[in-house]
Design a protein around this motif. Structure first.
Motif, PDB file in Angstrom:
ATOM      1  N   LEU A   1       0.825  -1.087  -0.081  1.00  0.00           N
ATOM      2  CA  LEU A   1      -0.341  -0.085  -0.061  1.00  0.00           C
ATOM      3  C   LEU A   1       0.558   1.395   0.041  1.00  0.00           C
ATOM      4  CD1 LEU A   1      -2.422  -0.676   2.114  1.00  0.00           C
ATOM      5  CD2 LEU A   1      -2.731  -0.972   0.497  1.00  0.00           C
ATOM      6  N   LEU A   2       1.713   1.338   0.672  1.00  0.00           N
ATOM      7  CA  LEU A   2       3.114   2.401   0.501  1.00  0.00           C
ATOM      8  C   LEU A   2       3.253   2.290  -0.531  1.00  0.00           C
ATOM      9  CD1 LEU A   2       4.471   2.310   4.680  1.00  0.00           C
ATOM     10  CD2 LEU A   2       3.207   4.229   3.655  1.00  0.00           C
ATOM     11  N   ALA A   3       4.375   1.813  -1.208  1.00  0.00           N
ATOM     12  CA  ALA A   3       4.763   1.292  -2.082  1.00  0.00           C
ATOM     13  C   ALA A   3       3.433   2.352  -3.388  1.00  0.00           C
ATOM     14  CB  ALA A   3       5.771   0.941  -2.953  1.00  0.00           C
ATOM     15  N   VAL A   4       2.554   1.461  -3.351  1.00  0.00           N
ATOM     16  CA  VAL A   4       1.318   1.731  -4.749  1.00  0.00           C
ATOM     17  C   VAL A   4       0.905   3.936  -4.433  1.00  0.00           C
ATOM     18  CG1 VAL A   4      -1.309   1.341  -5.449  1.00  0.00           C
ATOM     19  CG2 VAL A   4       0.604  -0.634  -5.212  1.00  0.00           C
ATOM     20  N   GLY A   5       0.747   3.506  -2.747  1.00  0.00           N
ATOM     21  CA  GLY A   5       0.240   4.828  -2.998  1.00  0.00           C
ATOM     22  C   GLY A   5       1.304   5.647  -2.587  1.00  0.00           C
ATOM     23  N   GLN A   6       2.971   5.768  -3.039  1.00  0.00           N
ATOM     24  CA  GLN A   6       3.491   7.224  -3.329  1.00  0.00           C
ATOM     25  C   GLN A   6       3.669   7.023  -4.923  1.00  0.00           C
ATOM     26  OE1 GLN A   6       7.291   5.514  -1.516  1.00  0.00           O
ATOM     27  NE2 GLN A   6       6.837   6.469   0.099  1.00  0.00           N
ATOM     28  N   GLU A   7       3.159   5.952  -5.814  1.00  0.00           N
ATOM     29  CA  GLU A   7       3.369   6.164  -7.483  1.00  0.00           C
ATOM     30  C   GLU A   7       2.093   6.778  -7.695  1.00  0.00           C
ATOM     31  OE1 GLU A   7       5.567   4.628 -10.226  1.00  0.00           O
ATOM     32  OE2 GLU A   7       6.141   4.382  -8.968  1.00  0.00           O
ATOM     33  N   ILE A   8       1.453   6.433  -7.409  1.00  0.00           N
ATOM     34  CA  ILE A   8      -0.421   6.472  -7.690  1.00  0.00           C
ATOM     35  C   ILE A   8      -1.089   8.035  -6.891  1.00  0.00           C
ATOM     36  CG2 ILE A   8      -0.471   4.755 -10.234  1.00  0.00           C
ATOM     37  CD1 ILE A   8      -2.669   4.202  -7.673  1.00  0.00           C
ATOM     38  N   GLY A   9      -0.697   7.605  -5.894  1.00  0.00           N
ATOM     39  CA  GLY A   9      -1.664   8.730  -5.237  1.00  0.00           C
ATOM     40  C   GLY A   9      -2.394   7.801  -4.380  1.00  0.00           C
ATOM     41  N   TYR A  10      -2.532   7.938  -2.714  1.00  0.00           N
ATOM     42  CA  TYR A  10      -3.588   7.153  -2.077  1.00  0.00           C
ATOM     43  C   TYR A  10      -5.124   7.595  -2.022  1.00  0.00           C
ATOM     44  CZ  TYR A  10       0.704   6.556   0.856  1.00  0.00           C
ATOM     45  OH  TYR A  10       1.938   5.624   1.366  1.00  0.00           O
ATOM     46  N   GLU A  11      -4.802   8.731  -2.943  1.00  0.00           N
ATOM     47  CA  GLU A  11      -6.349   8.304  -3.066  1.00  0.00           C
ATOM     48  C   GLU A  11      -6.854   8.033  -4.355  1.00  0.00           C
ATOM     49  OE1 GLU A  11      -4.082  11.482  -5.525  1.00  0.00           O
ATOM     50  OE2 GLU A  11      -3.872  10.520  -3.279  1.00  0.00           O
ATOM     51  N   ASN A  12      -5.696   7.515  -4.546  1.00  0.00           N
ATOM     52  CA  ASN A  12      -6.739   6.556  -6.003  1.00  0.00           C
ATOM     53  C   ASN A  12      -6.859   4.754  -5.781  1.00  0.00           C
ATOM     54  OD1 ASN A  12      -6.772   8.449  -7.719  1.00  0.00           O
ATOM     55  ND2 ASN A  12      -4.333   8.493  -7.679  1.00  0.00           N
ATOM     56  N   ILE A  13      -6.239   4.640  -4.225  1.00  0.00           N
ATOM     57  CA  ILE A  13      -6.453   3.101  -3.931  1.00  0.00           C
ATOM     58  C   ILE A  13      -8.102   3.477  -3.203  1.00  0.00           C
ATOM     59  CG2 ILE A  13      -5.816   1.351  -2.322  1.00  0.00           C
ATOM     60  CD1 ILE A  13      -3.148   2.447  -2.345  1.00  0.00           C
ATOM     61  N   SER A  14      -8.681   2.017  -4.142  1.00  0.00           N
ATOM     62  CA  SER A  14      -9.782   1.760  -3.556  1.00  0.00           C
ATOM     63  C   SER A  14      -9.811   0.782  -2.297  1.00  0.00           C
ATOM     64  CB  SER A  14     -10.851   1.038  -4.437  1.00  0.00           C
ATOM     65  OG  SER A  14     -12.343   1.157  -4.210  1.00  0.00           O
ATOM     66  N   SER A  15      -8.958  -0.160  -1.928  1.00  0.00           N
ATOM     67  CA  SER A  15      -9.509  -1.773  -1.599  1.00  0.00           C
ATOM     68  C   SER A  15      -8.359  -2.423  -1.341  1.00  0.00           C
ATOM     69  CB  SER A  15     -10.549  -2.084  -0.799  1.00  0.00           C
ATOM     70  OG  SER A  15     -11.042  -2.831  -2.369  1.00  0.00           O
ATOM     71  N   ALA A  16      -7.893  -2.590   0.027  1.00  0.00           N
ATOM     72  CA  ALA A  16      -6.296  -4.013  -0.809  1.00  0.00           C
ATOM     73  C   ALA A  16      -6.686  -5.336   0.079  1.00  0.00           C
ATOM     74  CB  ALA A  16      -5.857  -3.290  -0.662  1.00  0.00           C
ATOM     75  N   SER A  17      -6.618  -6.578  -0.322  1.00  0.00           N
ATOM     76  CA  SER A  17      -6.671  -6.769   0.316  1.00  0.00           C
ATOM     77  C   SER A  17      -5.088  -8.320   0.603  1.00  0.00           C
ATOM     78  CB  SER A  17      -7.947  -8.098   0.157  1.00  0.00           C
ATOM     79  OG  SER A  17      -7.732  -8.920  -1.177  1.00  0.00           O
ATOM     80  N   ARG A  18      -4.951  -9.399   1.485  1.00  0.00           N
ATOM     81  CA  ARG A  18      -4.172 -10.469   1.079  1.00  0.00           C
ATOM     82  C   ARG A  18      -4.470 -11.462   0.422  1.00  0.00           C
ATOM     83  NH1 ARG A  18       0.367 -10.549   3.764  1.00  0.00           N
ATOM     84  NH2 ARG A  18      -0.441  -9.609   5.720  1.00  0.00           N
ATOM     85  N   MET A  19      -4.019 -12.304  -0.813  1.00  0.00           N
ATOM     86  CA  MET A  19      -3.974 -13.664  -1.234  1.00  0.00           C
ATOM     87  C   MET A  19      -2.742 -14.563  -1.280  1.00  0.00           C
ATOM     88  SD  MET A  19      -6.653 -13.687  -4.538  1.00  0.00           S
ATOM     89  CE  MET A  19      -5.156 -13.775  -5.458  1.00  0.00           C
ATOM     90  N   ASN A  20      -3.183 -15.122  -0.548  1.00  0.00           N
ATOM     91  CA  ASN A  20      -2.184 -16.118  -0.175  1.00  0.00           C
ATOM     92  C   ASN A  20      -0.648 -15.773   0.010  1.00  0.00           C
ATOM     93  OD1 ASN A  20      -3.445 -18.416  -0.514  1.00  0.00           O
ATOM     94  ND2 ASN A  20      -3.855 -18.497  -3.624  1.00  0.00           N
ATOM     95  N   LYS A  21      -0.315 -15.770  -1.658  1.00  0.00           N
ATOM     96  CA  LYS A  21       1.430 -14.637  -0.567  1.00  0.00           C
ATOM     97  C   LYS A  21       1.243 -13.711  -1.357  1.00  0.00           C
ATOM     98  CE  LYS A  21       4.203 -19.001  -0.544  1.00  0.00           C
ATOM     99  NZ  LYS A  21       4.819 -19.231  -0.601  1.00  0.00           N
ATOM    100  N   ALA A  22       0.618 -12.939  -2.425  1.00  0.00           N
ATOM    101  CA  ALA A  22      -0.084 -11.632  -2.961  1.00  0.00           C
ATOM    102  C   ALA A  22      -0.472 -11.237  -2.610  1.00  0.00           C
ATOM    103  CB  ALA A  22      -0.222 -11.953  -4.215  1.00  0.00           C
ATOM    104  N   VAL A  23      -0.725  -9.567  -2.611  1.00  0.00           N
ATOM    105  CA  VAL A  23      -1.788  -8.763  -2.587  1.00  0.00           C
ATOM    106  C   VAL A  23      -1.899  -8.357  -3.532  1.00  0.00           C
ATOM    107  CG1 VAL A  23      -1.535  -6.482  -1.548  1.00  0.00           C
ATOM    108  CG2 VAL A  23      -0.292  -8.138  -0.517  1.00  0.00           C
ATOM    109  N   VAL A  24      -3.716  -8.152  -3.040  1.00  0.00           N
ATOM    110  CA  VAL A  24      -4.630  -7.189  -4.736  1.00  0.00           C
ATOM    111  C   VAL A  24      -5.135  -6.157  -3.835  1.00  0.00           C
ATOM    112  CG1 VAL A  24      -6.477  -7.951  -5.580  1.00  0.00           C
ATOM    113  CG2 VAL A  24      -5.475  -9.737  -4.278  1.00  0.00           C
ATOM    114  N   VAL A  25      -4.530  -5.265  -5.201  1.00  0.00           N
ATOM    115  CA  VAL A  25      -5.328  -4.205  -4.583  1.00  0.00           C
ATOM    116  C   VAL A  25      -6.334  -3.293  -5.625  1.00  0.00           C
ATOM    117  CG1 VAL A  25      -4.670  -1.447  -5.143  1.00  0.00           C
ATOM    118  CG2 VAL A  25      -2.956  -3.158  -3.695  1.00  0.00           C
ATOM    119  N   PHE A  26      -7.078  -3.186  -4.996  1.00  0.00           N
ATOM    120  CA  PHE A  26      -8.525  -2.045  -6.471  1.00  0.00           C
ATOM    121  C   PHE A  26      -8.016  -1.065  -6.373  1.00  0.00           C
ATOM    122  CE2 PHE A  26     -10.315  -6.114  -5.361  1.00  0.00           C
ATOM    123  CZ  PHE A  26     -10.485  -7.028  -5.817  1.00  0.00           C
ATOM    124  N   LEU A  27      -8.237  -0.343  -7.312  1.00  0.00           N
ATOM    125  CA  LEU A  27      -8.038   0.643  -8.233  1.00  0.00           C
ATOM    126  C   LEU A  27      -9.236   1.562  -8.057  1.00  0.00           C
ATOM    127  CD1 LEU A  27      -4.484   0.397  -9.393  1.00  0.00           C
ATOM    128  CD2 LEU A  27      -4.978   0.843  -7.143  1.00  0.00           C
TER     129      LEU A  27
END
Length: 366
Positions: A28-54
């Protein structure tokens, strides 16, 4: 296990994964710095990955193209090709909404490699800060912007825990500052990043070696910085070849030799050549210097603060600003707040000087 329906279309989702696995906070920190935290809708852990919805699909393409860096490791970003129905939760809520991201992770976001802007620079500069300036523009140059930031992050990961924060910035936003504070021309560095360090104490350093794509030049710069081998950058006029006048001319390069002489009481006037108040004060200040010319313990001096860096401990916000640096107490300069007549200066100096004033070869009786 928990069944949740993503709040946006599957086309808005990305999957972030590395060989060693990643955690939600880092992604979340890396994605937020790349595109802005305001553009993240939600996030979740899925097995060994992290799923992020924008919130917008164009941010998905940006992340897939650039990738992200988490804790110094490159994180592959893939499109979410199938709906996520089941989510594995590991001691965190399955979905973290954007307002919670900002609240819970704000204290960490400066520790990676944030994008420094004119608006947030003061908050970042409360720490020792390295900044790489280049053509950073995620709208018109997303690939190049991410490329150089990832190079900085890769090197930064080798120097964590040593008290230095890393950042990137758009060179065009700081051209005047780079010229005034670091003496850089508009063409310095070309298309490659130009790197500076500014400490919280105001010390400044520049990386003069060209930024190499393998990051080795940046590593050499950092090794020299931490080893104390770098020479600080100081904006200074040339040291005068002759300085025999009653009022001693001080430049940034000679400040320590003259003002910080531990055996001398020094009155230092910070002025600007274009300041009308400074011009009005000049004859009085020269008369003061002439009066005390034969005093071996006191120096009357002046420095052009418009063209020289003002040292720490001296708060110069207008002209003229006058300080008294007493002998043996150079870390405790005294701001002069009195009148601007000769008698006012003499009264102040008689009170503050470490020795009795000497005027024309005899002790002043004021």
């Amino acid at each position: 296990m928990a069944s949740l329906t993503p709040p946006v279309s599957i086309r808005h989702g990305v999957r972030c994964v590395t060989a060693n696995g990643v955690n939600v906070e880092e992604v979340l920190l890396a994605v937020g710095q790349e595109i802005g935290y305001e553009n993240i809708s939600s996030a979740s852990r899925m097995n060994k990955a992290v799923v992020v919805f924008l919130k917008e699909e164009n941010h998905v393409n940006h992340l897939i193209s650039s990738g992200i860096v988490g804790s110094g490791d490159f994180v592959t970003v893939l499109p979410l090709v199938a709906p996520t129905i089941k989510v594995t939760v590991s001691n965190v809520p399955p979905f973290i909404q954007s307002n919670e991201i900002e609240r819970e992770l704000l204290r960490l976001c400066y520790g990676l490699c944030p994008h420094m802007t004119v608006e947030n620079r003061d908050r970042l500069r409360v720490r020792d800060l390295l900044t790489a300036y280049y053509d950073l523009d995620y709208h018109h140059n997303p690939r190049g912007s991410s490329y150089w930031r990832n190079r900085v992050m890769k090197v930064a990961s080798k120097y964590t825990g040593r008290g230095l924060t890393f950042s990137v910035a758009n060179k065009k936003d700081f051209l005047s500052e780079l010229e005034d504070d670091f003496g850089l021309g508009t063409s310095d560095g070309g298309e490659l990043p130009f790197v500076t360090i500014r400490t919280k104490l105001g010390h400044k350093y520049t990386m003069r070696e060209e930024f190499t794509r393998d990051g080795l030049s940046l590593e050499r710069f950092l090794d020299d910085y931490f080893a104390g081998r770098l020479k600080r950058y100081v904006k200074s006029e040339p040291v005068p070849e002759r300085n025999s006048g009653a009022v001693k001319v001080v430049v940034a390069e000679s400040f320590d030799d003259i003002v910080n002489d531990p055996d001398k009481d020094v009155l230092i006037q910070f002025y600007s050549p274009s300041c009308p108040h400074c011009k009005k004060l000049e004859p009085v200040y020269r008369e003061l210097a002439d009066t005390l010319y034969y005093d071996p313990h006191i120096v009357v001096s002046k420095m052009n603060a418009a063209d020289n860096d003002v040292p720490l401990g001296y708060d110069v916000r207008g002209y003229p600003t006058i300080y008294f640096a007493p002998a043996g107490k150079k870390d405790e300069p005294i701001r002069y707040e009195g009148g601007r007549e000769l008698k006012d200066f003499l009264k102040f100096l008689k009170r503050e000087a470490s020795h009795g004033l000497v005027s024309g070869g005899s002790k002043d009786e004021l």
